[in-house]
Write a protein that holds these residues in place. Structure first.
Motif, PDB file in Angstrom:
ATOM      1  N   LYS A 171     -35.811 -48.633 -15.399  1.00  0.00           N
ATOM      2  CA  LYS A 171     -35.755 -47.920 -14.219  1.00  0.00           C
ATOM      3  C   LYS A 171     -34.438 -47.413 -13.605  1.00  0.00           C
ATOM      4  O   LYS A 171     -34.136 -46.405 -13.240  1.00  0.00           O
ATOM      5  CB  LYS A 171     -36.636 -48.370 -13.272  1.00  0.00           C
ATOM      6  N   THR A 172     -33.541 -48.469 -13.317  1.00  0.00           N
ATOM      7  CA  THR A 172     -32.253 -48.606 -13.046  1.00  0.00           C
ATOM      8  C   THR A 172     -31.292 -47.777 -13.810  1.00  0.00           C
ATOM      9  O   THR A 172     -30.721 -46.854 -13.311  1.00  0.00           O
ATOM     10  CB  THR A 172     -31.689 -49.881 -12.827  1.00  0.00           C
ATOM     11  N   SER A 173     -31.454 -47.910 -15.201  1.00  0.00           N
ATOM     12  CA  SER A 173     -30.476 -47.338 -16.185  1.00  0.00           C
ATOM     13  C   SER A 173     -30.842 -45.942 -16.253  1.00  0.00           C
ATOM     14  O   SER A 173     -29.819 -45.096 -16.306  1.00  0.00           O
ATOM     15  CB  SER A 173     -30.700 -48.068 -17.479  1.00  0.00           C
TER      16      SER A 173
ATOM     17  N   ASN B 118     -32.404 -44.177 -13.903  1.00  0.00           N
ATOM     18  CA  ASN B 118     -32.702 -43.659 -12.385  1.00  0.00           C
ATOM     19  C   ASN B 118     -33.699 -42.895 -12.209  1.00  0.00           C
ATOM     20  O   ASN B 118     -33.866 -41.650 -11.803  1.00  0.00           O
ATOM     21  CB  ASN B 118     -31.380 -42.541 -12.219  1.00  0.00           C
ATOM     22  N   LYS B 119     -34.811 -43.344 -12.958  1.00  0.00           N
ATOM     23  CA  LYS B 119     -36.249 -42.682 -12.851  1.00  0.00           C
ATOM     24  C   LYS B 119     -37.027 -43.410 -11.965  1.00  0.00           C
ATOM     25  O   LYS B 119     -36.776 -44.644 -11.414  1.00  0.00           O
ATOM     26  CB  LYS B 119     -36.832 -42.646 -14.373  1.00  0.00           C
TER      27      LYS B 119
END
Length: 300
Positions: A248-250, A252-253
Motif C-alpha cells: 500500500k505504501t510502496s 501509494n494505493k
C-alpha cells in the motif's frame, strides 16, 4: 570383395547389398545358399534372439564366410559376407576390418539413439510441465490435482477419513487492478506457500484457478480441519498486516487486504467423481460470500 546387408531379426531386408551374388528376395532365408558349418534353423533362431554368429556357405558357386551381429537399433542385424579366398590371403586384416565396421555402425547408431532419447525426454518434461504444472505457483494445476486425488481416494481404507477444502480470496480482481498482474501473481504464490506450510503431511494441494486453491487432507475429527483452516486464515491475516501494508505504501494505493473464504466437503463416499466434489465444495464456499463474520462453511 566383401559385402554386407542389414535385415531385421525375422530375416527381412532393411538395406540390401547390390552385390550380384544376392538375389532379389525379400527375406534373407529365402536365398539359395547352403549352410555348411551350421544348420539353417540354428541361424534363424540366432537371428530371432539377436545373437552373434558365423557360418560357412556356398553362394554363387563360391565359398564364403558369413558373419552376423545385432546392431543397437530396432532389432536389426548386419550380415557380412567375406570370400574364402580373401580370408586365406589376409585373415587378420579382414577380421579387424569387420570388427571396425561393426563397432563404427554401433557407435554411430548409439549416438543417434542417445540424441533422440535426450530430445524425447526434454519434450516429455516440457509437455508434462505445460499439462500439469501451475505457471504461477510452480505446483499442481487442477488437472493434475484431479488425477492425484483419484489415486489417493482409490487406496483409502474404510477407517480413513478425508476432506476436500477449497479456499478462495474474495474479490481478488481488486488486487490485480491496484498492483498489476505481475505483483498479483507474486501474492498468489505467497498464498500458495502459506497454505502448503500449514497443511498436514501427505495433503494434496493445487491452485484451481485465479485466486482459488483446493486441497485434500486426512482428518480424524472436524476439529482437525478447523485447526488447519484457522492457521491458514491467521497466517494470511499476518500477511495482510505485513506485506499488504508495505505494498500500500510502496504503490501509494488504497488499502487492500486478502479475505480468504473456505468451503469444506467431507468425503463420505469415494465413488463420487472428483469434479462433483469440487462443485459441492464450491457451493459451500459461496454460501458465505456476503457474511463478513464467517469464513468457513461445510457442504450439507
Amino acid at each position: 570383395t566383401a559385402f554386407s546387408s542389414i535385415v531385421n531379426n525375422e530375416g527381412y531386408y532393411i538395406l540390401r547389398s547390390e552385390n550380384p551374388s544376392i538375389d532379389d528376395f525379400q527375406n534373407f532365408f529365402d536365398q539359395p545358399q547352403f549352410y555348411i558349418s551350421s544348420r539353417k534353423a540354428t541361424v534363424i533362431n540366432n537371428f530371432k534372439d539377436l545373437k552373434t554368429g558365423i557360418f560357412w556357405t556356398y553362394l554363387d558357386k563360391q565359398l564364403w564366410l558369413a558373419a552376423y551381429a545385432p546392431v543397437t537399433f530396432n532389432n536389426w542385424i548386419i550380415v557380412l559376407y567375406v570370400p574364402a579366398k580373401v580370408l586365406v590371403v589376409s585373415v587378420i586384416e579382414v577380421i579387424f576390418f569387420t570388427i571396425g565396421i561393426m563397432l563404427a555402425i554401433n557407435c554411430f547408431l548409439f549416438l543417434i539413439l542417445k540424441r533422440v532419447e535426450k530430445m524425447q525426454k526434454s519434450s516429455y518434461e516440457k509437455m508434462m510441465k505445460i499439462a500439469f504444472n501451475d505457471d504461477v505457483t510452480g505446483g499442481y494445476n487442477k488437472a493434475k490435482f484431479i488425477i492425484e486425488a483419484e489415486e489417493v481416494l482409490k487406496n483409502v481404507s474404510s477407517t480413513d477419513k478425508y476432506a476436500l477444502v477449497l479456499m478462495d480470496i474474495a474479490k481478488f480482481k481488486v488486487i490485480n487492478e491496484l498492483y498489476g498482474f505481475d505483483m498479483a501473481n507474486v501474492i498468489l504464490k505467497d498464498v500458495y506457500n502459506i497454505i502448503k506450510a500449514n497443511l498436514p503431511k501427505n495433503a494434496l494441494l493445487a491452485r484451481s484457478y485465479a485466486a482459488t486453491y483446493i486441497f485434500i487432507m486426512k482428518y480424524y475429527t472436524e476439529a482437525d480441519i478447523n485447526g488447519v483452516v484457522d492457521k491458514i486464515h491467521q497466517e494470511i491475516g499476518n500477511y495482510n498486516s505485513e506485506t499488504m501494508n508495505i505494498l500500500k505504501t510502496s504503490y501509494n494505493k488504497a488499502a487492500a487486504k486478502l479475505v480468504p473464504l473456505f468451503g469444506v466437503y467431507l468425503i463420505n463416499d469415494v465413488t463420487v467423481p472428483i469434479y462433483i466434489m469440487c462443485d459441492r465444495v464450491g457451493l459451500a464456499k459461496r454460501t458465505i460470500a456476503d457474511d463478513v463474520n464467517k469464513y468457513i462453511s461445510y457442504y450439507d
